[in-house]
Design an enzyme around this catalytic site. Structure first.
Site, short mmCIF file in Angstrom:
data_model
loop_
_atom_site.label_atom_id
_atom_site.label_comp_id
_atom_site.label_asym_id
_atom_site.label_seq_id
_atom_site.Cartn_x
_atom_site.Cartn_y
_atom_site.Cartn_z
N SER A 47 0.82 -1.22 0.00
CA SER A 47 0.00 0.00 0.00
C SER A 47 0.85 1.27 0.00
O SER A 47 0.32 2.37 -0.11
CB SER A 47 -0.92 0.01 1.23
OG SER A 47 -0.15 -0.10 2.42
N SER A 176 18.28 -0.58 0.63
CA SER A 176 18.41 0.86 0.35
C SER A 176 19.87 1.21 0.10
O SER A 176 20.77 0.57 0.66
CB SER A 176 17.89 1.68 1.54
OG SER A 176 18.26 3.04 1.41
N TYR A 189 18.43 2.84 10.44
CA TYR A 189 17.91 2.48 9.11
C TYR A 189 19.01 1.83 8.27
O TYR A 189 18.80 0.79 7.63
CB TYR A 189 17.38 3.75 8.44
CG TYR A 189 16.75 3.53 7.08
CD1 TYR A 189 15.60 2.77 6.93
CD2 TYR A 189 17.31 4.11 5.94
CE1 TYR A 189 15.01 2.58 5.68
CE2 TYR A 189 16.73 3.95 4.70
CZ TYR A 189 15.59 3.17 4.57
OH TYR A 189 15.02 2.99 3.33
N ALA A 191 21.60 0.28 9.40
CA ALA A 191 21.90 -1.04 9.99
C ALA A 191 20.86 -2.06 9.51
O ALA A 191 21.21 -3.19 9.14
CB ALA A 191 21.90 -0.95 11.51
N1 LIG Z 1 11.18 5.92 -1.14
C1 LIG Z 1 12.49 5.82 -1.27
O1 LIG Z 1 13.15 6.71 -1.82
C2 LIG Z 1 13.22 4.57 -0.80
C3 LIG Z 1 14.59 4.45 -1.06
C4 LIG Z 1 15.25 3.29 -0.66
C5 LIG Z 1 14.55 2.28 -0.02
N2 LIG Z 1 13.23 2.43 0.25
C6 LIG Z 1 12.53 1.32 0.93
O2 LIG Z 1 11.42 0.93 0.15
C7 LIG Z 1 10.37 0.48 1.00
C8 LIG Z 1 9.10 1.26 0.70
O3 LIG Z 1 9.34 2.63 0.88
P1 LIG Z 1 8.23 3.72 0.54
O4 LIG Z 1 8.96 4.98 0.32
O5 LIG Z 1 7.34 3.18 -0.50
O6 LIG Z 1 7.48 3.80 1.96
P2 LIG Z 1 5.95 4.16 2.32
O7 LIG Z 1 5.28 4.84 1.20
O8 LIG Z 1 6.00 4.82 3.66
O9 LIG Z 1 5.28 2.73 2.50
C9 LIG Z 1 5.60 1.91 3.59
C10 LIG Z 1 4.74 0.66 3.49
O10 LIG Z 1 5.11 -0.24 4.53
C11 LIG Z 1 3.93 -0.61 5.25
N3 LIG Z 1 4.30 -0.88 6.64
C12 LIG Z 1 4.96 -0.08 7.50
N4 LIG Z 1 5.10 -0.69 8.68
C13 LIG Z 1 4.52 -1.91 8.56
C14 LIG Z 1 4.32 -3.02 9.42
N5 LIG Z 1 4.76 -3.01 10.71
N6 LIG Z 1 3.67 -4.11 8.96
C15 LIG Z 1 3.21 -4.15 7.69
N7 LIG Z 1 3.35 -3.14 6.82
C16 LIG Z 1 4.00 -2.04 7.26
C17 LIG Z 1 2.98 0.57 5.10
O11 LIG Z 1 1.62 0.20 5.25
P3 LIG Z 1 0.80 0.43 6.63
O12 LIG Z 1 1.23 1.72 7.19
O13 LIG Z 1 -0.64 0.32 6.24
O14 LIG Z 1 1.19 -0.72 7.48
C18 LIG Z 1 3.25 0.94 3.63
O15 LIG Z 1 2.54 0.06 2.79
C19 LIG Z 1 10.87 0.63 2.42
O16 LIG Z 1 11.41 -0.59 2.86
C20 LIG Z 1 11.97 1.68 2.30
O17 LIG Z 1 12.92 1.56 3.30
C21 LIG Z 1 12.54 3.56 -0.12
#
Ligand SMILES: NC(=O)c1ccc[n+]([C@@H]2O[C@H](COP(=O)([O-])OP(=O)(O)OC[C@H]3O[C@@H](n4cnc5c(N)ncnc54)[C@H](OP(=O)(O)O)[C@@H]3O)[C@@H](O)[C@H]2O)c1
Length: 283
Positions: A47, A176, A189, A191
């Site tokens: 989501s 990441s 993060y 780590a």
């Molecule tokens: N955006 C970037 O630039 C970037 C760069 C490098 C890596 N990443 C990695 O990519 C992934 C997604 O990032 P994003 O930017 O798309 O983040 P985001 O939009 O904040 O989405 C986070 C997702 O994780 C879910 N989530 C959080 N805690 C959870 C839990 N305890 N149990 C189940 N679901 C959980 C949230 O849903 P609910 O809140 O409904 O649970 C949401 O679907 C992450 O692992 C992040 O570290 C992102």
């Protein structure tokens, strides 16, 4: 965030779907043979920003995608968006910090249908609570490590229990660039994400003999919203392509690793960062 979706299908040589995000439209090109037809995929964090792009992409390739998340409303938004495109999606309400929640969510579905692809995308940094380690609260440290690293391990463990007897499967973990290079004020993060890289290699060694591959996608900064020119210019300087990565860039990498094209690739990390982790910038 308002999401407007639309489909354009051109049945010439290729099928083209156009999907409008809040920021801009994007197109998914699907060949005559969808790469994941008949497959079942779970995307934790489906989501979220990257997760949603991954879910749409895998569904466009023919998979039935289970969109994971804790909040039903945001999960259903993505499920309904995908169904509205004539593709297959189901909700998977799960808290990845809880082994009981993972058991309940997976056991409700996968003994019957099996599991072909797991994408562990749930997580993220502490964002507004980022802080020097000496000043950081123990609660934030625990929460970031638990969600990103332990949650990834628990979901992978559950998937391995399903994939090992079926002798096939793809596990794709979202790490990441911060886990590769480190970042001040993001130590928990970094780590967690570095931990995922080591975990993926070890699990790949364990599961290879069972026909299961384990790989990481390692994004740099990807555009999650709108930015003003000043911010956009500074973000462009963080990579050698001098551009801002898009959510679909990560989704494309996940799709490749889930497909047959990647059948001989395991234990690897695919950087989707415009070269950010290659060297030094700005000096
Ligand atoms: N955006 C970037 O630039 C970037 C760069 C490098 C890596 N990443 C990695 O990519 C992934 C997604 O990032 P994003 O930017 O798309 O983040 P985001 O939009 O904040 O989405 C986070 C997702 O994780 C879910 N989530 C959080 N805690 C959870 C839990 N305890 N149990 C189940 N679901 C959980 C949230 O849903 P609910 O809140 O409904 O649970 C949401 O679907 C992450 O692992 C992040 O570290 C992102």
């Amino acid at each position: 965030m308002k999401i407007i979706s639309a489909v354009k299908q051109k049945l010439k040589k290729k099928l083209v779907r156009t999907i409008y995000t809040a920021a801009k439209p994007y197109e998914i090109h699907v060949g005559d043979q969808p790469k994941l037809a008949g497959k079942t995929a779970v995307v934790t964090g489906g989501s979220g920003a990257i997760g949603r792009a991954v879910c749409v992409r895998l569904a466009a390739e023919g998979a039935c995608v289970y969109v994971g998340g804790r909040r039903e409303e945001s999960v259903m938004k993505v499920v309904n968006e995908i169904r509205g495109l004539g593709l297959q999606a189901e909700p998977l309400i799960v808290d990845v910090t809880s082994a009981d929640s993972i058991d309940a969510a997976f056991d409700g579905v996968f003994p019957a249908r099996g599991l072909d692809v797991l994408v562990c995308c749930a997580g993220g940094g502490a964002r507004s609570a980022m802080q020097e380690l000496a000043k950081q609260s123990v609660e934030v440290l625990d929460s970031v490590l638990t969600t990103n690293l332990r949650g990834t391990m628990l979901c992978s463990r559950k998937a391995a229990q399903v994939m090992t007897p079926q002798k096939s499967g793809r596990i794709i973990l979202i790490s990441s660039a911060v886990g590769v290079q480190g970042k001040a004020n993001y130590s928990e993060y970094a780590a967690a994400k570095a931990g995922i890289l080591g975990f993926a290699k070890s699990l790949a060694l364990e599961l290879g003999a069972h026909g299961v591959t384990v790989n990481c996608v390692t994004p740099g900064f990807l555009q999650r919203g709108e930015y003003d020119d000043l911010k956009a210019e500074s973000l462009k300087k963080t990579n050698c392509l001098h551009t801002i990565g898009e959510l679909e860039d990560a989704a494309n990498a996940v799709c490749f690793l889930a497909s047959d094209e990647a059948k001989f690739i395991t234990g690897q990390s695919l950087g989707v960062d415009g070269g950010r982790t290659l060297g030094l910038y700005g000096d």
